[in-house]
Write a protein that holds these residues in place. Structure first.
Motif, short mmCIF file in Angstrom:
data_model
loop_
_atom_site.label_atom_id
_atom_site.label_comp_id
_atom_site.label_asym_id
_atom_site.label_seq_id
_atom_site.Cartn_x
_atom_site.Cartn_y
_atom_site.Cartn_z
N GLN A 39 0.85 -1.18 0.00
CA GLN A 39 0.00 0.00 0.00
C GLN A 39 0.89 1.23 0.00
O GLN A 39 1.50 1.56 1.03
CB GLN A 39 -0.94 0.03 1.20
N ALA A 40 0.98 1.89 -1.14
CA ALA A 40 1.75 3.12 -1.25
C ALA A 40 0.97 4.25 -0.59
O ALA A 40 -0.26 4.19 -0.48
CB ALA A 40 2.00 3.42 -2.72
N GLU A 46 -2.52 -3.26 -2.89
CA GLU A 46 -2.53 -4.14 -4.05
C GLU A 46 -1.60 -5.32 -3.81
O GLU A 46 -0.59 -5.20 -3.12
CB GLU A 46 -2.09 -3.39 -5.31
N MET A 47 -1.97 -6.44 -4.42
CA MET A 47 -1.14 -7.63 -4.30
C MET A 47 0.05 -7.50 -5.23
O MET A 47 -0.12 -7.16 -6.41
CB MET A 47 -1.95 -8.88 -4.66
N ALA A 98 -3.97 -15.16 -0.28
CA ALA A 98 -4.17 -14.60 -1.62
C ALA A 98 -5.65 -14.64 -2.00
O ALA A 98 -6.09 -13.84 -2.82
CB ALA A 98 -3.34 -15.37 -2.64
N VAL A 99 -6.38 -15.55 -1.43
CA VAL A 99 -7.80 -15.71 -1.69
C VAL A 99 -8.54 -15.59 -0.36
O VAL A 99 -8.15 -16.21 0.62
CB VAL A 99 -8.11 -17.07 -2.33
N GLN A 100 -9.57 -14.80 -0.31
CA GLN A 100 -10.36 -14.57 0.91
C GLN A 100 -9.46 -14.16 2.07
O GLN A 100 -9.35 -14.87 3.06
CB GLN A 100 -11.18 -15.81 1.26
#
Length: 114
Positions: A39-40, A46-47, A98-100
């Motif tokens: 997170q900038a 974002e991943m 990565a998921v949920q």
């Protein structure tokens, strides 16, 4: 409740390196696809990298060739080796599924500046 704890951030000059670590207290870590998120300042999280339980890794275009994600399933640890760091890599870094994703931890701050 799952607890994610990130560490390893800091201040580094452009071109430098850092290695981030993440411990995951949750069950079934070894079978979960895990990810690092960036997170900038002033931007959405974002991943930037993810890795399957078997070690297959995928990267965003912004970090491909510079970052390497890895994991130690026995220790329930996730890592991010960051090389050739750029000022745009500055921000908070978080690990999560990565998921949920579960609730994010506190993250670790990376600042790339001369």
């Amino acid at each position: 409740q799952v607890r994610l704890v990130e560490s390893g951030g800091g201040l580094v000059q452009p071109g430098g390196s850092l290695r981030l670590s993440c411990s995951d207290s949750g069950a079934y870590f070894s079978i979960r696809m895990m990810a690092w998120y960036h997170q900038a300042p002033g931007k959405e999280r974002e991943m930037v990298a993810n890795i399957t339980h078997g070690g297959i890794d995928v990267y965003s275009d912004s970090v491909k060739g510079r970052f390497t994600i890895s994991r130690d399933n026995a220790k329930r640890m996730l890592y991010l080796q960051m090389n050739n760091l750029k000022p745009e890599d500055t921000g908070m870094y978080y690990c999560n599924r990565a998921v949920q994703p579960v609730p994010f931890g506190q993250g670790t701050q990376v600042t790339v500046s001369s």
